[in-house]
Design an enzyme around this catalytic site. Structure first.
Site, PDB file in Angstrom:
ATOM      1  N   LYS A 185      57.920  -6.276 -36.196  1.00 31.81           N
ATOM      2  CA  LYS A 185      58.933  -6.804 -37.132  1.00 31.81           C
ATOM      3  C   LYS A 185      60.252  -7.136 -36.439  1.00 31.81           C
ATOM      4  O   LYS A 185      61.011  -7.969 -36.917  1.00 31.81           O
ATOM      5  CB  LYS A 185      59.183  -5.807 -38.261  1.00 31.81           C
ATOM      6  CG  LYS A 185      59.894  -4.534 -37.864  1.00 31.81           C
ATOM      7  CD  LYS A 185      60.163  -3.656 -39.077  1.00 31.81           C
ATOM      8  CE  LYS A 185      60.911  -2.383 -38.680  1.00 31.81           C
ATOM      9  NZ  LYS A 185      61.198  -1.529 -39.850  1.00 31.81           N
ATOM     10  N   GLY A 186      60.523  -6.475 -35.309  1.00 31.78           N
ATOM     11  CA  GLY A 186      61.773  -6.712 -34.598  1.00 31.78           C
ATOM     12  C   GLY A 186      61.532  -7.384 -33.273  1.00 31.78           C
ATOM     13  O   GLY A 186      60.833  -8.388 -33.185  1.00 31.78           O
ATOM     14  N   GLY A 243      59.167  -4.703 -27.369  1.00 37.42           N
ATOM     15  CA  GLY A 243      59.759  -3.679 -26.510  1.00 37.42           C
ATOM     16  C   GLY A 243      60.229  -2.464 -27.280  1.00 37.42           C
ATOM     17  O   GLY A 243      60.364  -1.378 -26.727  1.00 37.42           O
ATOM     18  N   CYS A 247      62.515   1.873 -27.000  1.00 41.35           N
ATOM     19  CA  CYS A 247      62.802   2.177 -25.590  1.00 41.35           C
ATOM     20  C   CYS A 247      63.642   1.091 -24.939  1.00 41.35           C
ATOM     21  O   CYS A 247      64.674   1.367 -24.336  1.00 41.35           O
ATOM     22  CB  CYS A 247      61.509   2.367 -24.818  1.00 41.35           C
ATOM     23  SG  CYS A 247      61.781   2.548 -23.043  1.00 41.35           S
ATOM     24  N   HIS A 297      63.923  14.235   6.367  1.00 40.27           N
ATOM     25  CA  HIS A 297      65.208  14.927   6.405  1.00 40.27           C
ATOM     26  C   HIS A 297      66.304  13.940   6.822  1.00 40.27           C
ATOM     27  O   HIS A 297      66.113  13.189   7.780  1.00 40.27           O
ATOM     28  CB  HIS A 297      65.141  16.072   7.423  1.00 40.27           C
ATOM     29  CG  HIS A 297      66.464  16.753   7.653  1.00 40.27           C
ATOM     30  ND1 HIS A 297      66.982  17.661   6.754  1.00 40.27           N
ATOM     31  CD2 HIS A 297      67.365  16.653   8.662  1.00 40.27           C
ATOM     32  CE1 HIS A 297      68.152  18.095   7.209  1.00 40.27           C
ATOM     33  NE2 HIS A 297      68.407  17.495   8.365  1.00 40.27           N
TER      34      HIS A 297
END
Length: 462
Positions: free
Chosen positions: A39-40, A43, A46, A439
């Site tokens: 509807k929107g 995605g 989120c 390291h």
């Protein structure tokens, strides 16, 4: 209502958020015909109202903090304030780029995308835009929305949700945040960096209460140092408007005045009025009940993402959507071990974890069978360079695998990938101790923690 599609789709997915579009992409990749109804915007939460915009704000907050503290590193810089419109432009540009890419991806997989408000009309169909879309299987993926409390009205101005907070066109001088979970502490972190006086009100004994208690205490210590206030074991009793803002009251008689109140008590499922119960789908408090393969009680219907009572995380939605698509395509996917899902709170400092807490391990295995080790980041060179404090805590079954990794500190979310492998591959401390970590890196801290747990500590006291 007529179905104008010439064929019945193999899969019709209601909801185009993380779970829905992941199911669509994977199902199409496996040769199934797919219709995706949203509807929107493709995605979902989120991309547009959750993970991505909040993390963009958090990064802007990090830049603000680094600018303020630049002199500690011998860099001359002046912090002049926050341009909230500029912050929103940066955030919205990130969203727009990802949104465009996702639209292209869905189109390239030949998914039929239908924009409109859909409703389950039968156990094999969805109605949208005056059409009936038929499917051999339906996947429900309608997501979640911010929750409130009975009698607490979110007006979008002085009492707001996270949706409003992401688009707020001003920086308040002060704010009360109701809820000390992930959403609450992330906004507290952002706003404090932006210069807001923040107070969190949390009913439970600790912030981020779903995390190991040690992680919660470390975050609380860091927040105190940053000047973020919080009231724990404080149940909300009411809010009233004042001349300039709000006055928040708790059941223990405390009153806190602020410019606004952010309600961040979690998210609830979007399921009301969508035809689920009418078509026989078993529900509980608005959630759609599923088994370990995301199957509902109706053979032709599955559910994924925040709509199901599983972890409300975008990457969980991705995994659940993929699982359903592969099952429908005839593959044999493995059920998700939700304890093995990485969890990150992107505050400053970050809180990251995989596996179970010490308390849960004691409950499962007995106190005498649980071994823990804490490695302080003060012994990690890269963390000293970054001027971050924190700790890595390991939880092990005695003479067995590491069943919990809990980390607090800057950038700990970037270390959670290795922690995920350690838990999910049931690694022994000695096996991880054999791996050579670069390291200086922060990932080295994970290696050092396992060296110590294996009985041969290097940059740590015996």
């Amino acid at each position: 209502m007529a179905n104008d599609a010439s064929t019945v789709f193999d899969v019709v997915i209601l909801g185009g958020g993380s779970g829905g579009y992941a199911a669509a992409l994977r199902a199409a990749q496996l040769g199934l015909s797919v219709a995706l109804v949203e509807k929107g915007e493709l995605g979902g939460t989120c991309l547009h109202r959750g993970c991505i915009p909040t993390k963009a704000l958090l990064h802007a907050a990090e830049i603000a903090d680094e600018t303020k503290e630049a002199a500690e590193f011998g860099v001359l810089a002046t912090f002049q304030g926050i341009d909230i419109n500029g912050v929103h432009k940066y955030k919205d540009d990130v969203i727009a780029g990802l949104y465009k890419g996702l639209q292209g991806l869905v189109a390239s997989r030949k998914v039929t995308f239908i924009q409109g408000e859909g409703k389950l009309s039968s156990q094999t169909s969805v109605d949208v835009n005056g059409q009936r879309i038929e499917g051999r299987h339906i996947v429900l993926a309608t997501g979640s929305v911010p929750k409130s409390l009975p009698g607490l009205t979110i007006d979008g101005d002085r009492v707001i949700s996270s949706d409003h907070a992401l688009k707020l066109d001003r920086i308040p001088k002060s704010a009360v945040i109701l809820g000390g979970g992930v959403i609450g502490v992330e906004f507290a972190s952002v706003w404090k960096s932006f210069g807001v006086e923040v107070t969190i009100v949390e009913a439970l004994p600790h912030l981020v209460p779903l995390e190991d208690e040690n992680s919660s205490k470390l975050l609380e210590r860091a927040f105190r140092k940053r000047g973020i206030k919080f009231e724990l074991k404080a149940r909300f009793s009411g809010v009233e408007y004042t001349e300039t803002g709000v006055r928040v009251s708790t059941e223990n008689g405390k009153q806190i005045d602020a410019d606004l109140l952010l309600v961040a008590i979690g998210r609830g499922p979007v399921s009301a009025g969508l035809g689920y119960e009418e078509n026989g789908v078993a529900m509980d408090r608005g959630y759609v009940l599923v088994d370990e393969y995301m199957r509902t009680n109706v053979p032709t219907i599955s559910a994924v993402g925040d709509l199901a009572p599983t972890l409300q995380l975008a990457h969980v939605g991705f995994a659940e959507g993929i699982l359903v698509a592969e099952r429908l395509a005839g593959l044999k996917p493995v059920p998700i071990d939700y304890d093995g899902v990485p969890r990150v709170t992107y505050s400053n400092p970050e809180v990251a974890s995989v596996g179970i807490s010490e308390a849960k391990a004691v409950e499962l295995y007995g106190k005498e069978k649980v071994v823990t080790l804490k490695y302080n980041l003060a012994g990690n060179g890269k963390s000293k360079i970054l001027k971050t404090a924190g700790e890595i805590k390991l939880v092990q079954v005695k003479d067995g695998a590491v069943v919990g990794v809990h980390m607090v500190g800057a950038r700990m979310g970037e270390q959670v990938g290795e922690a995920q492998l350690i838990y999910n591959w049931e690694a022994l401390p000695a096996e991880v101790a054999q791996l050579i970590h670069a390291h200086p890196t922060q990932s080295e801290a994970l290696g050092e923690a396992h060296l110590a747990l294996a009985g041969k500590p290097l940059h740590a006291h015996d």
